[in-house]
Design an enzyme around this catalytic site. Structure first.
Site, PDB file in Angstrom:
ATOM      1  N   HIS A   1      40.125  11.133  -4.682  1.00 35.20           N
ATOM      2  CA  HIS A   1      38.834  11.340  -5.325  1.00 35.20           C
ATOM      3  C   HIS A   1      38.989  10.755  -6.726  1.00 35.20           C
ATOM      4  O   HIS A   1      40.116  10.657  -7.241  1.00 35.20           O
ATOM      5  CB  HIS A   1      38.497  12.831  -5.406  1.00 35.20           C
ATOM      6  CG  HIS A   1      38.175  13.416  -4.061  1.00 35.20           C
ATOM      7  ND1 HIS A   1      38.971  14.344  -3.443  1.00 35.20           N
ATOM      8  CD2 HIS A   1      37.143  13.169  -3.221  1.00 35.20           C
ATOM      9  CE1 HIS A   1      38.441  14.651  -2.275  1.00 35.20           C
ATOM     10  NE2 HIS A   1      37.338  13.954  -2.106  1.00 35.20           N
TER      11      HIS A   1
ATOM     12  N   ASP B   1      41.069  12.994  -8.757  1.00 30.14           N
ATOM     13  CA  ASP B   1      42.482  13.111  -8.353  1.00 30.14           C
ATOM     14  C   ASP B   1      43.266  12.049  -9.121  1.00 30.14           C
ATOM     15  O   ASP B   1      44.381  12.286  -9.573  1.00 30.14           O
ATOM     16  CB  ASP B   1      42.693  12.818  -6.850  1.00 30.14           C
ATOM     17  CG  ASP B   1      42.035  13.844  -5.939  1.00 30.14           C
ATOM     18  OD1 ASP B   1      42.092  15.041  -6.259  1.00 30.14           O
ATOM     19  OD2 ASP B   1      41.473  13.430  -4.903  1.00 30.14           O
TER      20      ASP B   1
HETATM   21  C1  XLS Z   1      35.363  16.759   3.126  1.00 26.91           C
HETATM   22  C2  XLS Z   1      35.636  15.348   3.134  1.00 26.91           C
HETATM   23  C3  XLS Z   1      36.440  14.816   1.966  1.00 26.91           C
HETATM   24  C4  XLS Z   1      36.281  13.328   1.976  1.00 26.91           C
HETATM   25  C5  XLS Z   1      36.522  12.637   0.693  1.00 26.91           C
HETATM   26  O1  XLS Z   1      35.025  17.350   4.179  1.00 26.91           O
HETATM   27  O2  XLS Z   1      36.275  15.074   4.342  1.00 26.91           O
HETATM   28  O3  XLS Z   1      37.745  15.215   2.097  1.00 26.91           O
HETATM   29  O4  XLS Z   1      37.056  12.769   2.976  1.00 26.91           O
HETATM   30  O5  XLS Z   1      35.566  12.970  -0.229  1.00 26.91           O
END
Ligand code: XLS
Ligand code: MG
Length: 343
Positions: free
Chosen positions: A49, A52
């Site tokens: 993210h 992150d």
């Molecule tokens: C949440 C999502 C998240 C995405 C990235 O359910 O899977 O982890 O993969 O934002």
């Protein structure tokens, strides 16, 4: 059927075990320690993210953010890791309580756009061209709160703005039918691909299919993958598992339905997924009951199950499958697949 697969996960997949009903049960693992653990577990890439990669974005200038992202890039290089994608985290800020791109408030929409552009800058600094959009709060709790036609147009406009902002990036939309919202605007692979057609550059809009999200939509993840592959839109996957229609569980890959997992591995392998650099991404959570020293087994187990299913798929007697298909004896084929999985 001889491609090699390379794997990624996101740092949030190593976590403290808090859920909506209770606090953390494990010690936090530092970001650096997490990165150091990737290679040893068989993972070569990291999903991010925006925050992150660059924690606490608020109050930092664009150039400060890029400098931090560049220093992370050298840490990744030193560890032999690549960044797979960057996803803007658009669902935690007070400004996105009613969604980002589809919010009824123009200031919130502007914030979502700014934040997405920051993610693109971070991706650029980390050396990846892939942006993932998991559109958490782009939906409604009640039908009357937003206009679904306007919302769809706003989503397309937001994606277009991102594409125009940087002509090199590609955007993979991650569909999910519900949670946190009652209804999300891009619930399935078909919706995500079709939205791409409304943007300024459909060629640069694809999907990421998360197994659990497809299951929550009542669909089979491997069929969703096949659909995206036929459109040349499967640019990454989030493998995991899900036990029926309840909250998003992010269980270890194959842990609920081995055959469903087998068919995901099989469709990817059959159609040379990975040949254009696509990664096998996981998005899995450790059980809350797991103690600190064994809280990454969900990752290594998922990868191991993928590899074992790959072995089965590659060594299966294809001519026998063909014979069953020609005879239209799907009962025989059914048993043959089950026996292959049991062997
Ligand atoms: C949440 C999502 C998240 C995405 C990235 O359910 O899977 O982890 O993969 O934002
Ligand atoms: Mg995901």
């Amino acid at each position: 059927m001889a491609g090699k697969f390379k794997f990624t996960f996101g740092p949030w997949n190593i976590h403290e075990g808090a859920d909506v009903f209770g606090p953390m049960v494990r010690k936090s693992v530092s970001f650096d320690k997490k990165l150091e653990s990737y290679k040893g577990m068989g993972f070569d890439g990291v999903q991010f993210h925006d925050d992150d990669a660059v924690p606490v974005l608020e109050g930092k200038s664009a150039s400060e953010i890029v400098t931090e992202a560049k220093s992370l890039k050298s840490r990744l290089d030193n560890l032999g890791l690549s960044a797979e994608f960057v996803a803007p985290r658009l669902w935690e800020d007070p400004r996105t309580i009613d969604g980002g791109f589809t919010s009824n408030d123009s200031k919130s929409r502007a914030y979502a756009m700014e934040r997405s552009k920051i993610s693109i800058d971070i991706a650029n600094a980390l050396g990846t061209d892939l942006i993932v959009l998991w559109l958490a709060r782009e939906g409604t709790y009640i039908r009357e709160a937003k206009d679904s036609k306007v919302a769809t147009e706003r989503l397309a406009e937001a994606v277009s703005n991102m594409l125009d902002y940087n002509p090199k990036i590609r955007i993979s939309i991650e569909p999910k039918p519900n949670e946190p919202m009652d209804h999300a605007y891009l619930p399935t692979t078909g919706h995500a691909i079709a939205l791409g057609m409304l943007t300024s550059d459909p060629n640069r809009v694809g999907v990421v299919i998360e197994s659990a999200h497809a299951i929550l939509a009542g669909l089979d993840p491997s069929d969703e993958m096949g659909y995206a592959l036929a459109h040349k839109k499967l640019w990454t996957v989030h493998l995991n598992d899900q036990n029926g229609l309840k909250f998003d569980q992010d269980k270890a890959f194959g842990s609920v339905d081995l055959r469903r997992a087998f068919n995901q591995v099989r469709i990817l392998d059959k159609h040379d997924y990975g040949q254009n650099g696509e990664w096998v991404g996981l998005d899995v959570k450790a059980m809350r009951t797991q103690k600190d020293d064994v809280a990454t087994k969900h990752l290594t187990n998922s990868r191991e199950i993928f590899m074992r299913l790959l072995d089965i798929s590659r060594s299966i007697d294809e001519s026998y499958i063909q014979k069953c298909i020609e005879a239209r004896d799907y009962e025989e084929l059914d048993l043959f697949i089950m026996k292959s999985l049991l062997a």
